[in-house]
Every structure is written in C-alpha cells, then in structure tokens.
Write a protein that holds these residues in place. Structure first.
Motif, mmCIF file in Angstrom:
data_model
loop_
_atom_site.group_PDB
_atom_site.id
_atom_site.type_symbol
_atom_site.label_atom_id
_atom_site.label_comp_id
_atom_site.label_asym_id
_atom_site.label_seq_id
_atom_site.Cartn_x
_atom_site.Cartn_y
_atom_site.Cartn_z
ATOM 1 N N LYS A 7 -122.279 -0.108 -28.319
ATOM 2 C CA LYS A 7 -122.018 -0.645 -29.712
ATOM 3 C C LYS A 7 -122.373 -2.312 -29.534
ATOM 4 C CE LYS A 7 -117.999 0.255 -30.718
ATOM 5 N NZ LYS A 7 -116.802 0.709 -31.236
ATOM 6 N N GLY A 8 -123.122 -2.830 -30.494
ATOM 7 C CA GLY A 8 -123.008 -4.285 -30.649
ATOM 8 C C GLY A 8 -124.181 -4.794 -29.744
ATOM 9 N N TYR A 90 -108.446 -7.085 -26.012
ATOM 10 C CA TYR A 90 -109.808 -7.665 -26.621
ATOM 11 C C TYR A 90 -110.607 -7.920 -25.706
ATOM 12 C CZ TYR A 90 -113.761 -9.848 -28.796
ATOM 13 O OH TYR A 90 -114.812 -9.970 -29.105
ATOM 14 N N ASP A 92 -115.006 -8.877 -24.833
ATOM 15 C CA ASP A 92 -116.363 -9.018 -25.454
ATOM 16 C C ASP A 92 -117.163 -7.832 -24.834
ATOM 17 O OD1 ASP A 92 -116.087 -11.474 -26.182
ATOM 18 O OD2 ASP A 92 -116.587 -12.242 -24.455
ATOM 19 N N THR A 109 -111.963 1.095 -29.859
ATOM 20 C CA THR A 109 -112.542 0.245 -30.383
ATOM 21 C C THR A 109 -112.689 0.291 -31.762
ATOM 22 O OG1 THR A 109 -114.736 0.702 -29.400
ATOM 23 C CG2 THR A 109 -113.301 -0.813 -27.988
ATOM 24 N N THR A 111 -114.342 0.271 -35.134
ATOM 25 C CA THR A 111 -115.198 -0.612 -35.776
ATOM 26 C C THR A 111 -115.289 -2.009 -35.098
ATOM 27 O OG1 THR A 111 -113.898 -1.126 -37.658
ATOM 28 C CG2 THR A 111 -115.586 0.674 -37.896
ATOM 29 N N ALA A 112 -114.541 -2.458 -34.392
ATOM 30 C CA ALA A 112 -114.277 -3.765 -33.548
ATOM 31 C C ALA A 112 -115.569 -4.296 -33.229
ATOM 32 C CB ALA A 112 -113.254 -3.725 -32.476
ATOM 33 N N SER A 113 -115.900 -5.480 -33.156
ATOM 34 C CA SER A 113 -117.299 -5.965 -32.566
ATOM 35 C C SER A 113 -116.965 -6.015 -31.046
ATOM 36 C CB SER A 113 -117.205 -7.307 -33.141
ATOM 37 O OG SER A 113 -118.600 -7.963 -32.878
ATOM 38 N N GLU A 115 -118.756 -4.719 -27.472
ATOM 39 C CA GLU A 115 -120.014 -3.940 -26.636
ATOM 40 C C GLU A 115 -119.356 -2.923 -25.839
ATOM 41 O OE1 GLU A 115 -124.025 -4.712 -24.640
ATOM 42 O OE2 GLU A 115 -122.958 -6.322 -25.232
#
Length: 155
Positions: A7-8, A90, A92, A109, A111-113, A115
């Motif tokens: 994701k991301g 949290y 990245d 995670t 919908t958290a931003s 990867e």
C-alpha cells in the motif's frame, strides 16, 4: 499482493521513497524479522528507526545468534516481541516476511498511510539434519534478507 507490492507504493514505478521508520514483521519474531532488523541496523543510517516484531509470541533462536555472529552482528539482549505489544505503532514501512504477518499488518494499518511490503521468506526452523545443514538454511535466509534490503534501500 504480489511479491514486493504494498500500500502506498510509488505508482510511477520509480525508486521507493526514503523512510524514517521500518518494522520487520514475521510469525514469532524469532528468526526472519530479527535477522532483518540486525542487517538493516548495520546498513541504514542511525536516523532510521528500525524495529521487529511477530504476530505471535516466540522464543529467541540460538541459530539466529550464530549466523549473525558470523557477520559480526548481534541482537544483544533483545527478546522476541509481539506486534500488538509495540509501544510505537507508527512506521513509514512495514515489511512482512510470512503470510500471517502480512495479513496482520494489512488489517492493523487499515486506511493509514503506511507502505506494507511482502518479502516472503522460508522458515529455516523446519530444516532437519546436521547442525551444519541447519545453519546453512539459516545462512540462506540471512542472504535472501540481505539481498532484499540492498534492493529496497539501495545499499
């Protein structure tokens, strides 16, 4: 998701974005993720926060200590920890190394931003045979993780 997908990610197909925090996640935080943590600490800048955890409670594996020592690396007095027990949740980037860890990371995670990358790695603890054959399986996993870290982080 496909190997390495997350994701991301960068939709342009360009190089991955720099990260300031990385979590390596596997089944029990006993083999694959602690190896990845130790290797990443040895090559990434000290400004990058690096941690590892498992989705289930594990026990420290002496073969991990042996193969890391061959590289001059150590886990110190670090013990396996569970993903849900991490103080800082949290990151990245979360790198998962087992299917159950990948599903847990995606669920956590939402919908958290963040990867999430899946780096499937074999479990060397299932190998039987002589001590040297078992160590060779652990060395193989270490090499695979090292190659993925080099590709991902440009080392």
């Amino acid at each position: 998701m496909a190997d390495g997908a997350g994701k991301g990610g960068d939709a342009s197909g360009g190089p991955p974005a720099k990260v300031s925090s990385v979590l390596f996640l596997c089944g029990m935080n006993a083999i694959r993720s602690p190896i990845a943590e130790a290797l990443a600490r040895s090559v990434l800048p000290q400004t990058v926060y690096i941690a590892s955890a498992g989705v289930r409670q594990g026990r420290r594996d002496p073969f991990v200590d042996a193969v890391l020592a061959e590289r001059g690396l150590s886990l110190g007095d670090r013990q396996p920890q569970r993903f849900e027990d991490l103080e800082d949740g949290y990151f990245d980037l979360i790198v998962t190394m087992a299917p159950e860890a990948h599903h847990a990371a995606l669920d956590a995670t939402g919908t958290a931003s963040v990867e999430v990358e899946f780096w499937p790695m074999p479990d060397p603890s299932v190998v039987t045979g002589s001590r040297e054959q078992i160590l060779e399986a652990y060395r193989d996993v270490l090499k695979r993780i090292e190659q993925r870290i080099e590709r991902r982080f440009g080392r």
